[in-house]
Scaffold this active site. Structure first.
Site, short mmCIF file in Angstrom:
data_model
loop_
_atom_site.label_atom_id
_atom_site.label_comp_id
_atom_site.label_asym_id
_atom_site.label_seq_id
_atom_site.Cartn_x
_atom_site.Cartn_y
_atom_site.Cartn_z
N PRO A 99 66.53 29.09 64.79
CA PRO A 99 65.35 28.91 64.20
C PRO A 99 64.51 30.16 64.38
CG PRO A 99 65.29 27.55 66.22
CD PRO A 99 66.68 28.49 66.00
N LYS A 141 73.42 38.58 53.80
CA LYS A 141 72.97 37.08 53.62
C LYS A 141 71.42 36.92 53.50
CE LYS A 141 73.00 32.70 55.20
NZ LYS A 141 73.56 31.50 55.13
N CYS A 195 67.10 27.88 55.66
CA CYS A 195 67.36 29.24 55.63
C CYS A 195 66.27 30.31 54.70
CB CYS A 195 68.87 29.34 54.73
SG CYS A 195 70.04 28.92 55.69
N GLN A 205 63.03 30.39 54.18
CA GLN A 205 61.88 31.03 54.87
C GLN A 205 62.29 31.75 56.12
OE1 GLN A 205 58.10 28.49 54.89
NE2 GLN A 205 57.90 28.93 57.19
N ALA A 253 75.31 25.92 49.88
CA ALA A 253 73.96 25.07 50.03
C ALA A 253 74.13 23.54 50.20
CB ALA A 253 73.48 25.32 48.33
N ARG A 262 64.55 19.87 57.15
CA ARG A 262 64.04 21.12 57.84
C ARG A 262 63.14 22.10 56.67
NH1 ARG A 262 69.27 23.51 60.71
NH2 ARG A 262 70.12 22.66 59.06
C1 UDX Z 1 70.42 28.11 50.57
C2 UDX Z 1 71.36 28.99 49.62
O1 UDX Z 1 71.36 28.70 48.45
C3 UDX Z 1 72.58 29.22 50.37
O2 UDX Z 1 73.44 30.25 49.84
C4 UDX Z 1 72.60 29.76 51.61
O3 UDX Z 1 73.72 29.73 52.52
C5 UDX Z 1 71.60 28.64 52.62
O4 UDX Z 1 70.20 28.48 51.93
P1 UDX Z 1 70.07 25.65 50.72
O5 UDX Z 1 68.84 25.93 51.46
O6 UDX Z 1 71.09 24.56 51.25
O7 UDX Z 1 70.95 27.04 50.35
O8 UDX Z 1 69.72 24.89 49.24
P2 UDX Z 1 69.34 25.44 47.78
O9 UDX Z 1 69.98 25.00 46.86
O10 UDX Z 1 69.15 27.04 48.00
O11 UDX Z 1 67.85 24.96 47.73
C6 UDX Z 1 66.77 25.75 48.52
C7 UDX Z 1 65.54 25.02 48.22
O12 UDX Z 1 65.15 25.64 47.00
C8 UDX Z 1 65.38 23.55 48.12
O13 UDX Z 1 64.27 23.00 48.76
C9 UDX Z 1 65.60 23.36 46.52
O14 UDX Z 1 64.97 22.25 46.06
C10 UDX Z 1 64.74 24.66 46.10
N1 UDX Z 1 65.07 25.16 44.74
C11 UDX Z 1 66.12 25.34 44.54
C12 UDX Z 1 64.18 24.89 43.72
O15 UDX Z 1 62.85 24.55 44.03
N2 UDX Z 1 64.31 25.60 42.41
C13 UDX Z 1 65.59 26.01 42.06
O16 UDX Z 1 65.79 26.35 41.07
C14 UDX Z 1 66.54 25.82 42.93
P1 ADP Z 2 72.94 24.99 61.14
O1 ADP Z 2 72.28 24.44 59.80
O2 ADP Z 2 73.06 26.27 61.40
O3 ADP Z 2 74.52 24.33 61.27
P2 ADP Z 2 72.21 22.91 63.35
O4 ADP Z 2 71.25 22.94 63.89
O5 ADP Z 2 72.47 21.72 62.19
O6 ADP Z 2 72.26 24.45 62.44
O7 ADP Z 2 73.25 23.04 64.36
C1 ADP Z 2 73.52 23.90 65.37
C2 ADP Z 2 74.33 23.09 66.53
O8 ADP Z 2 74.57 24.07 67.47
C3 ADP Z 2 73.38 22.03 67.12
O9 ADP Z 2 73.99 20.83 67.09
C4 ADP Z 2 73.38 22.52 68.64
O10 ADP Z 2 73.27 21.42 69.46
C5 ADP Z 2 74.70 23.36 68.69
N1 ADP Z 2 74.35 24.39 69.49
C6 ADP Z 2 73.31 24.91 70.13
N2 ADP Z 2 73.76 26.00 71.21
C7 ADP Z 2 74.83 25.51 71.62
C8 ADP Z 2 75.94 25.96 72.72
N3 ADP Z 2 75.43 27.05 73.51
N4 ADP Z 2 77.09 25.21 72.79
C9 ADP Z 2 77.37 24.34 72.04
N5 ADP Z 2 76.33 23.92 71.00
C10 ADP Z 2 75.19 24.53 70.72
#
Ligand code: UDX
Ligand code: ADP
Length: 473
Positions: A99, A226, A282, A284, A174, A352
């Site tokens: 984060p 990325k 992702c 922001q 996504a 998130r």
């Molecule tokens: C994103 C990327 O798409 C993905 O490739 C990367 O690995 C992680 O981040 P994600 O955040 O899961 O994926 O969803 P995404 O479909 O990209 O939507 C992100 C946000 O944009 C959402 O809040 C969605 O509602 C919004 N959005 C998307 C719009 O407001 N308008 C659009 O046209 C598309």
């Molecule tokens: P993402 O969307 O990137 O997958 P999440 O927050 O959903 O992120 O998942 C990350 C996970 O990694 C959490 O469940 C957290 O408990 C775990 N984690 C963080 N640090 C460690 C660590 N050192 N060993 C094992 N698990 C970990």
């Protein structure tokens, strides 16, 4: 160049979250000869991944239950035994949370790498023999350098000497479409310097991904790609949301504009959906990382260029809340609003950075009582995000003029006595709401604010509601 090595047989993934869980489930499903263990420190999360009832997995993702159901217990395992899984693995994926930092240098922009560092140190201690370490988490560019340094310090330790190769393999899935994105990716990106390690990872993906879709780059290009992909996608959303505001002011319709510009093959039609602003873990975070990185390298003009994408997004969220306040005669005190959808997008239980958080906070601040419905988000999660417990339904807060929220089981229940319905997530069910039934339960005059422009606006108008849709003049 390192010598060719035998194919990977045992994989460990540290982090059983939205990325690690689905990604490893698909790898295990597609590569039955590879043993895959996903580990996490969070025992509750691991228990949920091991739940007999596949509808109770810790994350909601369409199709995930079927994939997990096929592979779990065969070659897909979920465990809290982190060290043992690392020791047994030929390849370790780092998929932990990264984060935005909340304090110290770079607070509010840089990624907090403490979990990456902790997991790299754990790999350094627990690994045996040669281990390929693959970064999966979204990271600022040059994080692999830190991971490499931690691992290099451990090289040669312990049982017969240990060695490491570090790769970057960013995830492009996504949420809501993760399984499809993993099973048929547009591309797989692998960054690194050790050709044998790169080919070992290619060996996994080539079980189901065509060779032409597997891109090899250097480590830094992979990490930066990325951030850049997410920055470009988010930029499109801020661009269309900025035009939505202009459409509302001038009488154009943003969906017509999006269709018109999207038919230009140079622009393409996707990611032009105006809405309440982007959310998710992702966009922001990655843009802020990019901004921090540019400032670090003295590129102020580039940093402020990308910063605007985030500023516009926050502005859009506040703008929607303000629109509701203005329409409801400038005050929300004692008024009930039905909020449909809290997840950051449809088909996920993830909240998130959901635009719903900021919009609901603004409305509560104005004294509104929100009745919040979401098919997949848990009540406890909403309370965490809004930083307040739900109101007791019968409490006298409304009379005291205090804002607050309570959970609702359905759109109909939420609409009872409400002045307005506000759609914040594009769940399919909100396309087919019974506006006659909803309108009958609301206080008049009644409004629909459709921040996703998905509801049947004609039906809502016919039922007597005043309708506002994002981007409609
Ligand atoms: C994103 C990327 O798409 C993905 O490739 C990367 O690995 C992680 O981040 P994600 O955040 O899961 O994926 O969803 P995404 O479909 O990209 O939507 C992100 C946000 O944009 C959402 O809040 C969605 O509602 C919004 N959005 C998307 C719009 O407001 N308008 C659009 O046209 C598309
Ligand atoms: P993402 O969307 O990137 O997958 P999440 O927050 O959903 O992120 O998942 C990350 C996970 O990694 C959490 O469940 C957290 O408990 C775990 N984690 C963080 N640090 C460690 C660590 N050192 N060993 C094992 N698990 C970990």
């Amino acid at each position: 160049m390192s010598p060719a090595r035998p194919p990977i047989r045992v994989v460990c993934c540290i982090g059983a979250g939205y990325v690690g869980g689905p990604t490893m489930a698909v790898i295990a499903d597609r590569c039955p000869q590879i043993q895959v263990t996903v580990v996490d420190l969070n025992a509750e999360r691991i228990a949920a991944w091991n739940h007999d009832d596949l509808s109770l997995l810790p994350i909601y993702e369409p199709g995930l239950d079927a994939v997990v159901g096929r592979a779990r217990g065969r070659n897909l395992h979920f465990s809290t035994e982190v060290d043992a899984a690392i020791a047994a693995a030929d390849m370790v994926f780092l998929s932990v949370n990264t984060p935005t930092k909340t304090r110290g240098v770079g607070a509010g922009q840089a990624s907090d790498l403490r979990w990456i560092e902790a997991s790299a140190r754990q790999v350094a201690v627990a690994a045996r023999g040669h281990t390929i370490v693959v970064e999966k988490s979204t990271l600022p560019v040059r994080t692999a350098e830190a991971v490499k340094a931690i691992l290099a310090a451990a090289q040669g330790d312990g049982h017969g000497g240990k060695t490491f190769s570090v790769l970057s393999n960013p995830e492009f899935l996504a949420e809501g479409t993760a399984i499809g994105d993993l099973e048929a990716p547009d591309r797989v990106l692998i960054g690194g310097e050790d050709d044998a390690a790169i080919e070992a990872l290619v060996g996994i993906y080539s079980h189901w991904v065509p060779e032409s879709r597997i891109l090899r780059t250097n480590l830094w290009s992979s990490e930066l790609s990325k951030l850049t992909a997410n920055a470009f996608l988010a930029q499109r959303i801020s661009s269309i949301n900025s035009i939505a505001a202009l459409c509302e002011a001038t009488g154009a319709d943003v969906r017509e504009v999006a269709r018109a510009i999207g038919s230009d093959s140079r622009l393409g039609s996707r990611f032009l959906q105006a809405g309440p602003g982007f959310g998710g873990s992702c966009f922001q975070k990655d843009i802020l990382n990019l901004v921090y990185l540019c400032r670090h390298y003295g590129l102020e003009a580039v940093a402020s260029y990308w910063e605007q994408v985030v500023s516009l997004n926050s502005w859009q969220q506040h703008r929607i809340a303000s629109k509701v306040v203005q329409s409801l005669f400038g005050t929300l005190t004692g008024k009930r609003l039905a909020v449909l959808g809290f997840a950051f997008k449809a088909d996920t239980n993830d909240t998130r950075e959901s635009p719903a958080i900021r919009i609901c906070q603004d409305l509560i601040e104005e004294g509104a009582q929100l009745a919040i419905v979401d098919a997949k988000v848990e009540v406890a999660q909403i309370a965490l995000d809004l930083e307040q417990a739900p109101l007791e339904a019968a409490a006298g807060a409304a009379l005291a003029g205090e804002g607050g929220w309570l959970p609702s089981a359905s759109a109909l229940e939420a609409a009872r006595g409400a002045d307005a319905v506000l759609i914040l997530t594009e769940w399919a069910a909100y396309r087919q709401l019974d506006w006659v039934a909803i309108a009958a339960l609301m206080r008049r005059p009644a409004w629909l604010f459709d921040a996703r422009a998905i509801a049947d606006a004609e039906a809502a108008r016919a039922a007597g509601l005043t309708v506002w849709r994002v981007g409609e003049g």
